[in-house]
Design a protein around this motif. Structure first.
Motif, PDB file in Angstrom:
ATOM      1  N   UNK A 256       0.829  -1.213   0.000  1.00  0.00           N
ATOM      2  CA  UNK A 256       0.000   0.000   0.000  1.00  0.00           C
ATOM      3  C   UNK A 256       0.861   1.260   0.000  1.00  0.00           C
ATOM      4  N   UNK A 257       1.826   1.324   0.941  1.00  0.00           N
ATOM      5  CA  UNK A 257       2.653   2.527   1.029  1.00  0.00           C
ATOM      6  C   UNK A 257       3.503   2.693  -0.219  1.00  0.00           C
ATOM      7  N   UNK A 258       3.990   1.588  -0.788  1.00  0.00           N
ATOM      8  CA  UNK A 258       4.780   1.682  -2.008  1.00  0.00           C
ATOM      9  C   UNK A 258       3.925   2.171  -3.171  1.00  0.00           C
ATOM     10  N   UNK A 259       2.673   1.712  -3.234  1.00  0.00           N
ATOM     11  CA  UNK A 259       1.771   2.157  -4.292  1.00  0.00           C
ATOM     12  C   UNK A 259       1.517   3.658  -4.185  1.00  0.00           C
ATOM     13  N   UNK A 260       1.230   4.128  -2.968  1.00  0.00           N
ATOM     14  CA  UNK A 260       0.995   5.558  -2.764  1.00  0.00           C
ATOM     15  C   UNK A 260       2.242   6.349  -3.134  1.00  0.00           C
ATOM     16  N   UNK A 261       3.415   5.836  -2.761  1.00  0.00           N
ATOM     17  CA  UNK A 261       4.661   6.541  -3.064  1.00  0.00           C
ATOM     18  C   UNK A 261       4.909   6.607  -4.560  1.00  0.00           C
ATOM     19  N   UNK A 262       4.525   5.560  -5.283  1.00  0.00           N
ATOM     20  CA  UNK A 262       4.668   5.604  -6.741  1.00  0.00           C
ATOM     21  C   UNK A 262       3.814   6.707  -7.335  1.00  0.00           C
ATOM     22  N   UNK A 263       2.625   6.843  -6.850  1.00  0.00           N
ATOM     23  CA  UNK A 263       1.737   7.881  -7.373  1.00  0.00           C
ATOM     24  C   UNK A 263       2.273   9.268  -7.051  1.00  0.00           C
ATOM     25  N   UNK A 264       2.890   9.406  -5.863  1.00  0.00           N
ATOM     26  CA  UNK A 264       3.412  10.711  -5.467  1.00  0.00           C
ATOM     27  C   UNK A 264       4.701  11.057  -6.209  1.00  0.00           C
ATOM     28  N   UNK A 265       5.431  10.026  -6.622  1.00  0.00           N
ATOM     29  CA  UNK A 265       6.748  10.268  -7.207  1.00  0.00           C
ATOM     30  C   UNK A 265       6.704  10.716  -8.650  1.00  0.00           C
ATOM     31  N   UNK A 266       5.708  10.233  -9.389  1.00  0.00           N
ATOM     32  CA  UNK A 266       5.744  10.449 -10.839  1.00  0.00           C
ATOM     33  C   UNK A 266       4.310  10.447 -11.350  1.00  0.00           C
ATOM     34  N   UNK A 267       3.881  11.555 -11.949  1.00  0.00           N
ATOM     35  CA  UNK A 267       2.498  11.655 -12.423  1.00  0.00           C
ATOM     36  C   UNK A 267       2.207  10.639 -13.511  1.00  0.00           C
ATOM     37  N   UNK A 268       3.222  10.221 -14.231  1.00  0.00           N
ATOM     38  CA  UNK A 268       3.039   9.213 -15.286  1.00  0.00           C
ATOM     39  C   UNK A 268       3.659   7.893 -14.842  1.00  0.00           C
ATOM     40  N   UNK A 269       3.565   7.631 -13.526  1.00  0.00           N
ATOM     41  CA  UNK A 269       4.336   6.555 -12.900  1.00  0.00           C
ATOM     42  C   UNK A 269       4.167   5.197 -13.550  1.00  0.00           C
ATOM     43  N   UNK A 270       2.928   4.761 -13.749  1.00  0.00           N
ATOM     44  CA  UNK A 270       2.720   3.381 -14.179  1.00  0.00           C
ATOM     45  C   UNK A 270       3.063   3.186 -15.654  1.00  0.00           C
ATOM     46  N   UNK A 271       2.821   4.194 -16.450  1.00  0.00           N
ATOM     47  CA  UNK A 271       3.245   4.105 -17.854  1.00  0.00           C
ATOM     48  C   UNK A 271       4.767   4.041 -17.942  1.00  0.00           C
TER      49      UNK A 271
END
Length: 891
Positions: A256-271
């Motif tokens: 959960x915390x890693x997922x939230x951090x990914x979203x906070x780190x990069x607006x285009x994170x998952x792509x």
């Protein structure tokens, strides 16, 4: 709608299991029949489908922490998981120091044996517990901050001496012999530098103290999580995001915390993650995150994941989410007859909102329910419903378009997006995966999709082929077999009712052992038994057994809010039915238990309708059979937060109870128009003598008897006949929607505001599926003002007294005004708010309605003004009625 619940039902509607301000829980808006949590890897539970919280399942599941499991292994499994967790997270540092000195009496530590056996681990825990209160980043407030920043006295890492702390941790790192313990000190060095905002030093510490050990156990990913945080502080978004991604993939408790951090780190994170993914496993995980983040239709991502690994556990997570998403459209807890939307309506002085009519049945979203809460209570749209008949054959019943469940297109709770029915595409990919994967999950999912598509035979065949020892799978399979059995039945017969009671005793026993009335204090109301209750109510409805359908969802007393004679008769027929099946006795008939004398209750409803139609003789015959009536059932609710309400039936005492204690003022006329004033202030008796049979206080039987006597006298001629007809006219007007006693013949207890007392509530609600939430559609047939006018007309012809004629004409004008209100409410105006001539058209429409009022609905005022304006009665009325005064002065 129940007046009693205008104060309590809105609270009930808004109450949910959520605490504090979270008073709405969308996860209770549908029947959750497919258990998402049957996925085997419970570390992915947070990523199942929920709209109530950011992540799923915190209230039900605790995901094992791999850090605790690592310590458990270090201690040779001497301690169980719970004991290890307490030692690592809760045990006081002082206890560990005592253990180190050989003086601890702690039973948990004694289980470990001697300090020497786990010396390095105990020493590390002592150091970690010393550091832990400070291990948070120091908050730096922005100059533009306006919000509360938290506890200003809270400790943070900058309160430790930086050089001494780094030196101590480095020394301990170098001294440690056990690689796992050495790795943990490396983690502390990375974390300490991160939290003191020495981001570059944090990355250096990772390279110097963590990477050389080449151990990728739990502490490694804890350190990697801290490294990613430091990289984010250095604006190295891409690197940070990739490392958070690695933590997400490899950690169970930090997803959960890693997922939230990914979203906070990069607006285009998952792509961007997909571009950086190096292995098939990383690509698979990136596709999962893309499918999770953009969940409108998960099938395309599932196709890509299938190509990589059809046995992937995360593929099951997307599948479980997809089923849950579809359930929200196929299995809403309430199928509304019509989706009313007044967003483009206009309201003028003489016009009610015009509803937009949709031909497709839809389940109301939460905000639409709030928006339409009162309009659902006070208005309705007439719809054509397929004919219901008890002799329909099985084929007709199975093809009935109102046979639930079926797909309903919903509006997204937070946006204007509409739900997408991707069931066909999802079924295809599920069938493909089922052929490649050895996990029975896919067979269960495939069977469930067949259930949603109403292919119950195929669903059951699939379920019967599944061989599994997984207890969660077995539970789901058994539930689905039961659902297929019940939902596929064309017609619910007495024989099938016995089958249900005998085959599923646990389920139907639960229905009989507890009260059906909803528990508004947190119990789940979307359980399997509630779904079955809705199914049976729907089947009875389309079979033409309205009474049984009604009682599956309501108490008998609820008929008071919409006393539809046809439905009441069907309920009465069921009540009188001999040889009821055990299901009818134990589940349906138990809702006939809250009205006192049951037959009296029915007869009061029937008698009231006859009185409204001026059929006094028939009404009396019914009221004579209702003398055991104990009062309209109303209840007081008293509760404290977190507890079930204390429900007490209202004791009316000497007040009007629906049958008794009716004042003779019901034959009088308004002294002034005020529904909130006592009747002795609002009403004035007619000064007539010779009607001794009208008692000061009467029950309905006596009242009907008095009307019969008045009717006989009114058939004669002269003053007394005129007075008798005037009294009858008064009563009919006074008990109309405009009268002070408007509640007397509509199964209400007082004249306070109610949906029964609104002119725009003119169409009887059309129930298309069942009678669930019956009380949301309170309705009374519109008054026939011509009935009172006819009696006034007789009185006018029979009278030779100008003062009496003036009074009669005023009463006739009042009744005629009721006819105007009924006319005005039916005049629609198709006008949008963005129309450039909105105001002009609205004003023209209002003028048209107003002109019609004076052309057609002021005939008795005009006659009163023309022929009797000189009377004392007319002048007195001008003083007490401003509207009449305006009319008299109008040219």
């Amino acid at each position: 709608m129940k007046k009693a619940i205008l104060s309590t039902a809105l609270f009930f509607l808004m109450y949910s299991k959520s605490e504090a301000c979270a008073w709405y829980d969308p996860d209770y808006e549908y029947f959750n029949l497919f258990t998402q949590s049957i996925i085997k890897d419970k570390s992915y539970l947070p990523f199942l489908h929920t709209l109530s919280n950011r992540f799923y399942g915190h209230e039900h599941y605790e995901i094992p922490d791999e850090n605790i499991e690592s310590w458990q292994k270090y201690f040779g499994n001497t301690l169980n998981y719970k004991e290890t967790k307490f030692l690592v997270e809760k045990a006081p540092m002082e206890e560990l120091n005592s253990f180190k000195k050989g003086s601890s009496g702690n039973s948990l530590l004694q289980k470990l044996g001697s300090y020497e056996k786990y010396k390095e681990g105990i020493d590390y825990l002592i150091e970690a517990k010393y550091l832990e209160p400070f291990m948070r980043i120091n908050y730096i407030e922005s100059p533009d901050s306006w919000y509360y920043s938290g506890d200003e006295n809270a400790k943070n890492a900058t309160q430790l001496d930086y050089d001494k702390t780094v030196a101590a941790l480095t020394s301990l790192y170098n001294a440690a012999k056990n690689p796992e313990i050495k790795l943990r000190y490396g983690y502390q060095l990375v974390r300490f530098n991160h939290y003191t905002r020495n981001y570059a030093s944090s990355t250096d510490a990772f390279r110097e103290f963590v990477e050389p050990l080449k151990i990728k156990s739990a502490p490694y990913f804890m350190a990697l999580d801290q490294l990613a945080g430091a990289q984010r502080g250095l604006k190295m978004s891409s690197e940070a995001n990739y490392n958070f991604f690695q933590v997400f993939m490899n950690s169970k408790s930090r997803k959960e915390s890693a997922f939230v951090s990914m979203r906070l780190s990069d607006s285009a994170s998952f792509d961007n993650l997909l571009k950086k993914a190096q292995t098939p496993q990383e690509k698979n995980m990136a596709y999962f995150l893309l499918g999770y983040e953009d969940f409108n239709n998960p099938v395309p991502m599932m196709e890509k994941m299938y190509d990589i690994d059809p046995n992937s556990e995360i593929l099951k997570v997307l599948a479980a989410r997809s089923i849950n998403d579809l359930e929200r459209s196929y299995l809403p807890i309430y199928f509304a007859a019509d989706n009313k939307d007044n967003s483009n309506s206009t309201v003028t002085k003489d016009q009610s909102p015009q509803t937009e009519k949709n031909t497709v049945s839809t389940e109301l979203s939460f905000w639409q329910k709030i928006k339409n809460f009162f309009s659902n209570l006070f208005s309705s749209d007439k719809k054509e419903v397929p004919t219901k008949a008890s002799d329909q054959n099985d084929s007709d019943l199975l093809k009935n378009p109102n046979r639930i469940p079926f797909y309903t297109e919903n509006t997204n709770l937070w946006t204007d997006e509409r739900s997408e029915n991707y069931l066909d595409g999802f079924e295809k990919i599920t069938a493909k995966i089922k052929e490649k994967s050895s996990d029975e999950f896919w067979q269960i999912a495939d069977a469930y999709l067949s259930f949603l598509k109403k292919d119950y035979k195929k669903s059951t065949e699939t379920l019967n082929q599944i061989k599994t020892t997984n207890p969660e799978y077995i539970t789901e399979i058994n539930r689905m077999k039961m659902l297929n059995d019940i939902v596929s039945q064309p017609k619910i017969t007495a024989e099938y009712e016995e089958h249900l009671m005998n085959t599923y005793p646990e389920l139907f026993g639960a229905m009989t052992s507890s009260e059906f009335t909803p528990d508004y204090y947190g119990d789940d109301r979307n359980a399997t038994q509630d779904f079955i209750r809705d199914i049976l109510a729907n089947r009875y409805f389309i079979q033409g057994e309205e009474g049984k359908s009604f009682l599956m969802s309501n108490k008998l007393s609820d008929l008071q809010y919409n006393p539809n004679s046809k439905l009441v008769k069907s309920v009465e027929d069921f009540y009188k039915k001999p040889n009821k099946s055990s299901l009818e006795q134990k589940i349906i008939a138990k809702n006939i238990d809250d009205v006192g004398n049951i037959q009296a209750f029915f007869n009061v409803i029937y008698g009231d309708r006859e009185m409204r139609l001026a059929n006094f003789e028939k009404a009396k015959s019914l009221y004579d059979k209702a003398k055991g009536f104990s009062g309209i059932p109303r209840f007081d609710y008293d509760w404290q937060e977190g507890e079930k309400p204390i429900v007490k039936k209202i004791n009316y005492g000497d007040a009007y109870n629906g049958f008794q204690n009716i004042s003779s003022l019901i034959f009088g006329h308004n002294n002034w128009e005020s529904f909130n004033s006592p009747e002795t202030q609002s009403m004035k008796p007619e000064n007539f003598e010779g009607f001794d049979f009208i008692k000061n206080t009467m029950n309905k039987s006596e009242l009907a008897g008095a009307l019969i006597e008045l009717k006989k006298i009114g058939m004669g001629s002269g003053t007394k006949a005129s007075q008798a007809n005037q009294l009858i006219g008064n009563l009919l007007y006074n008990t109309s929607i405009l009268g002070y006693y408007r509640h007397v013949f509509v199964m209400d207890i007082d004249n306070e505001n109610s949906p029964k007392f609104h002119f725009y509530n003119t169409d009887e609600p059309t129930f298309k599926y069942y009678y669930k939430n019956f009380t949301w559609n309170s309705f009374i047939e519109p008054d026939n003002f011509d009935l009172s006018i006819d009696y006034y007309q007789k009185a006018l012809k029979q009278s030779h007294d100008e003062e009496q004629k003036a009074r009669i004409l005023f009463q006739m004008a009042s009744a005629e005004q009721g006819k105007f209100y009924q006319y005005a409410e039916k005049q629609s105006l198709d006008l949008k708010y963005d129309d450039p001539d909105y105001s002009k058209k609205q004003e023209e429409h209002a003028q048209k309605i107003n002109a019609m009022q004076y052309q057609k609905y002021k005939t008795y005022f005009a006659e009163l003004k023309k022929n009797y304006g000189h009377t004392q009665s007319s002048k007195s009325l001008q003083g007490s009625c401003s509207y009449y005064d305006y009319f008299m002065k109008r040219n």
